[in-house]
Scaffold this active site. Structure first.
Site, mmCIF file in Angstrom:
data_model
loop_
_atom_site.group_PDB
_atom_site.id
_atom_site.type_symbol
_atom_site.label_atom_id
_atom_site.label_comp_id
_atom_site.label_asym_id
_atom_site.label_seq_id
_atom_site.Cartn_x
_atom_site.Cartn_y
_atom_site.Cartn_z
ATOM 1 N N SER A 159 0.826 -1.193 0.000
ATOM 2 C CA SER A 159 0.000 0.000 0.000
ATOM 3 C C SER A 159 0.869 1.257 0.000
ATOM 4 O O SER A 159 1.650 1.470 -0.918
ATOM 5 C CB SER A 159 -0.975 -0.039 1.191
ATOM 6 O OG SER A 159 -1.996 0.922 1.055
ATOM 7 N N GLU A 218 -2.198 -1.607 -8.440
ATOM 8 C CA GLU A 218 -3.357 -2.120 -7.702
ATOM 9 C C GLU A 218 -3.881 -0.993 -6.846
ATOM 10 O O GLU A 218 -3.240 0.051 -6.718
ATOM 11 C CB GLU A 218 -2.984 -3.358 -6.878
ATOM 12 C CG GLU A 218 -1.887 -3.143 -5.844
ATOM 13 C CD GLU A 218 -2.373 -2.527 -4.529
ATOM 14 O OE1 GLU A 218 -3.544 -2.730 -4.163
ATOM 15 O OE2 GLU A 218 -1.580 -1.829 -3.873
ATOM 16 N N HIS A 271 -4.911 -5.854 -1.751
ATOM 17 C CA HIS A 271 -5.205 -5.585 -0.349
ATOM 18 C C HIS A 271 -6.011 -6.686 0.347
ATOM 19 O O HIS A 271 -6.352 -6.524 1.520
ATOM 20 C CB HIS A 271 -5.960 -4.254 -0.221
ATOM 21 C CG HIS A 271 -5.068 -3.058 -0.277
ATOM 22 N ND1 HIS A 271 -4.403 -2.678 -1.413
ATOM 23 C CD2 HIS A 271 -4.726 -2.150 0.686
ATOM 24 C CE1 HIS A 271 -3.703 -1.581 -1.163
ATOM 25 N NE2 HIS A 271 -3.883 -1.237 0.100
#
Length: 266
Positions: free
Chosen positions: A103, A181, A248
């Site tokens: 992330s 992503e 995630h």
């Protein structure tokens, strides 16, 4: 004795997460290695945040320790790029330690690669609390455009990767494979990010694209989906691969950023 380290280079973790984190720490201790923990993990009760330099100093402490083999970042959020100017990349380059994060840690992972040539792992180590997936480093890919993909992987979370635009920390994109992503964001946000990548000339330089999961878009069944959006931006000649195993979700797998990859349909 070989050691592993825990850091939080992005947003501080909530105090309510301590219980689950202690379960993670106990699991890691059972691996037979010494566990070292950063002083900058949790939010403070007086709401004061640790500074970027403080978080960077904790990270550098572990990169400087010759016994540390792996550094796991268990944070996420927004603030990881605050530490970049305080890192000693020469020490990082010489260290045996491998950095793991996902992330918002996309910023740190790609900066390490661009400044040192070292590879890092895009993965949230807290996922192992739910069972480490088989073949952790072998996510399944599907070629959805072109004959295959080959090159060095850069990227990660698309929003966070773009924080590096215009800085010395963004990797050189020629011949690379761009992995993207996202957790949040729907069509307008993705159009924004893809437009910026196009304006930066990224699509003219890279050898291909890997699409991970786009959690909010997929939850909302957005149309066009991310694959269709990307195809509109890059045209029919850009190789594209898709995986449902990087992103995630709790069952996501790991991928090396800064290492070569070759993907072909079976």
């Amino acid at each position: 004795m070989k050691s592993i380290a825990i850091v939080a280079c992005s947003n501080p973790l909530s105090l309510s997460s301590k219980e689950s984190n202690e379960k993670l720490f106990e699991l890691l201790r059972n691996d037979g290695r010494n566990l070292l923990i950063s002083k900058c993990i949790y939010e403070q009760e007086d709401e004061l945040l640790s500074s970027g330099k403080e978080r960077a100093d904790e990270l550098m402490k572990f990169f400087s320790n010759p016994d540390v083999t792996d550094i796991y970042d268990i944070s996420g959020g927004d603030m990881a790029n605050e530490i970049l100017d305080y890192l000693d990349f020469e020490i990082i380059r010489k260290s045996q330690a491998v950095f793991w994060g996902y992330s918002d840690l996309t910023t740190v992972i790609n900066a390490i690669y661009s400044q040192t040539g070292k590879s890092s792992v895009l993965y949230q180590i807290k996922n192992i609390l739910h069972g480490e997936p088989d073949s952790l480093f072998k996510p399944k890919f599907e070629i959805i455009q072109g004959q295959g993909i080959e090159g060095t992987v850069v990227g990660g979370n698309i929003r966070c990767f773009l924080k590096l635009a215009g800085t010395k920390y963004i990797p050189e994109m020629n011949g690379k494979i761009l992995l993207i992503e996202s957790l949040g964001g729907k069509i307008p946000q993705m159009i924004t990010y893809l437009s910026q990548l196009r304006s930066m000339g990224v699509f003219e330089k890279i050898n291909g694209i890997i699409l991970g999961t786009f959690t909010e878009m997929e939850k909302e069944n957005c149309s066009p989906d991310m694959t269709e959006l990307v195809q509109k931006f890059v045209g029919p000649n850009m190789p594209i691969a898709k995986t449902c195993e990087i992103g995630h979700s709790r069952d996501s797998k790991a991928i090396w950023i800064g290492k070569e990859i070759e993907i072909r349909n079976e």
